[in-house]
Each structure stands twice: as C-alpha cells, then as structure tokens.
Design a protein around this motif. Structure first.
Motif: not given
Length: 355
Positions: A127-156
C-alpha cells in the motif's frame, strides 16, 4: 588547428549518438528478474522468451522495445500486470484503467493521490501513501508482511513514475530511493537506472522528488492517452529514465571534468551548438536545470569520496569545487539530511555490520 574544434564537435555528437543507443538498452539482470516471476509460479520461461525473440540465458542487454514486449507477454501469461508480486493480481487492463482514472486530475498532486488509491484497491498490498516533508514528496510503500523483492518495488516505481511524468510532459527527477529489501546482486544496475541515492535494507521503501512539482498542471487529452498506451511500457522505460534526453547529454559532458573545471552555461551551450536560451528551455522541459545537474553530480561524487576514500571533509569540499567547507556542509545536509561526518560514520558502521 582549425580542424580540431570541428573534430571535437563530431566526436561529441558521435558519443551522444552512442549514448542514445545505450540508454535504450535494459540490463540482463532486469530480464532475469522478470522471468523469475514466471518461475515462481511454476511456468516455463522458454516459450515467452521465444515469443519475443530471445534465447536463454539472457546475458546481454536487450532493447527497451524487447523488454517492453517481454513485460506484456509475462503480464498476459499471468493475467497480472504486477507479475504476481501483490497480495492480489493486477488483472490485464488495470494499467489502462489507472491512466484513465488520473487523466483529468487538475494537478500532479491530485493525480498521484488518485493513482495511489487505485493501486491500493487493485493490489491491496503493498500500500502506498504520499508524505510531504523537508521539501520532498515521498511515496512510501508499506508491506503487510516481510519485504518484497527489489524487482517488486522497482516495478511499482516504474508504473507510477512513468505515468506521472507523462501526465506533466516532463521527467520528474528522483531525489532518493529506499528499498526495504536487501541489495540484489545487480544493485549497481538499480543505481544507474534511478540516478539518485539508492539505499537497501531500510525500514521502509520510498521514492522521493521535489514537492514543488506536485503543483504542476495536468494537460493531456484522450487522444494523447491512446498514443501513450500504444507505446507502453517501452516508452516509460526509456523516455523518463535518468539517462534520457538533453539533461543526460549535459550530465555526461560535465562528468568528463572535475567540478573545478566545469565551464559556464554559455560555453556549454556553444559546445552543444545551440543558443543558451534553447538549452535552458529544453532542460526545463525535462524538469531539469544546469544548477540541478551540477548539484546531482556533486552529490554522487561526495558520497563516493566519503565512502571509498580517506580524504578529509575539507579535501572533499575542494575537490567538489566548493570555496569553503561550510558551503559543502550545507549542500550535503540538504542532499542527505545529515552532515558528511555523520553520513560517513553511519555508513561505515552499517557496512561493518553487514560483514
């Protein structure tokens, strides 16, 4: 002597053409990661490779068009445009519907929030959410379980970044990328692809860009969307990559000299055989500026020198072209959110823990 400038100009243009060809190539490691999506689900990869004109093993870079065809073939085979990496499959046609859902948003910020809501509904996790802090717009991804692969995050990131760049008609420069997962063996390819500070084994996955860009207006038509979708995903793999366009040409030229030897903007424009106003306008169209490109190069050099040399902070400041160490301190804190000394100490500690 009169032939030398002409020869140098021809050499630079030939180099730029070669760079244009190279930037349209996708590293073989990314191909293997995509094929793993099939293997994880017990499906053979050979028929898909044959369909797009590739043979196993893929040990050489492939064109963006070929990789795009592979992407579509795998998505069709799995009926999942997120390659089986979400809690629920992203059924075929979801990407098209996502584009339609954001097409008439008034600004980039509105479009991004809609896109995140859409992906939350479709994938459920991450699940993704937009967080604005220190002049940056950050798209944060949270996982219900353990971390996904780098390929999964890169695809998103590719899906989301490609869409929002197209909506505003310019590349949105990425300022940071954090991955919750451990670094894959092709970590260097990830750093080259994003062209921003990339960190692995972080507490959360996130991608950040300048928050001021959220106010950019969206001005795309239904007809433009049809053209965009005809070229996807190959177009978003190439057009909005870090090493694409006129900004990449400027970056390559600056990288051939130390910061202290960089030429003025007017001299650079003359070397590239265009008026300064034209170069400035073309950089602006890509969401870049001469100052921002110089800043990016200095940042990358600073990180390299801090992590891989024993040079003092003052020596690094001089090498980066700063007249005073205090100017370097301010710039580095802006880039990384901490002082050079703290960054060096923390990164050295994390490397020691990893060993």
């Amino acid at each position: 002597m009169t032939e030398l400038p002409h020869y140098f100009s021809q050499f630079c243009h030939s180099e730029d053409r070669m760079a244009e060809i190279e930037r349209r190539m996708i590293a073989p490691g990314f191909v293997e990661e995509a094929l793993d999506s099939l293997r994880r689900l017990g499906k053979p990869s050979a028929p898909i490779l044959s369909r797009v004109g590739l043979a196993s093993p893929v040990d050489q870079p492939v064109s963006a068009e070929t990789y795009g065809a592979l992407w579509l073939a795998i998505a069709a085979e799995l009926d999942d445009e997120f390659f089986g990496m979400g809690a629920r499959p992203m059924r075929s046609g979801s990407f098209t519907l996502l584009c339609h859902s954001v097409l008439h948003a008034p600004t980039l910020g509105h479009a991004l929030r809609r896109a995140l809501r859409f992906l939350d509904v479709v994938l459920d996790d991450p699940r993704g959410r937009l967080v604005i802090r220190d002049g940056l717009a950050e798209i944060e991804l949270s996982d219900a379980g353990g971390p996904r692969s780098a390929f999964a995050y890169r695809t998103y990131w590719i899906i989301l970044h490609g869409i929002i760049c197209w909506l505003v008609g310019r590349r949105i420069p990425i300022r940071l990328v954090d991955f919750r997962c451990a670094e894959p063996k092709q970590g260097a390819d990830y750093r080259l692809f994003f062209g921003a500070p990339v960190r692995f084994s972080q507490t959360i996955s996130r991608l950040g860009f300048d928050s001021a860009l959220l106010d950019l207006p969206v001005a795309r038509s239904e007809q433009a969307l049809k053209q965009f979708l005809r070229g996807a995903p190959a177009n978003i793999l190439v057009r909005y990559r870090y090493d694409a366009g006129i900004a990449a040409t400027v970056r390559r030229r600056l990288s051939q000299a130390t910061p202290a030897m960089w030429r003025s903007f007017a001299e650079l424009a003359a070397d590239m055989r265009m008026p300064p106003s034209t170069l400035r306008h073309r950089l602006h169209d890509e969401g870049q500026s001469y100052a921002a490109i110089k800043d990016d190069i200095r940042r990358d050099l600073a990180v390299e020198l801090l992590l891989n040399t024993s040079k003092t902070i003052g020596e690094i400041a001089v090498q980066l072209g700063y007249s005073e160490p205090s100017a370097f301190f301010r710039a580095f804190r802006k880039w990384m959110g901490k002082s050079p000394e703290v960054f060096r100490r923390e990164e050295a500690g994390s490397l020691g823990d990893a060993r």
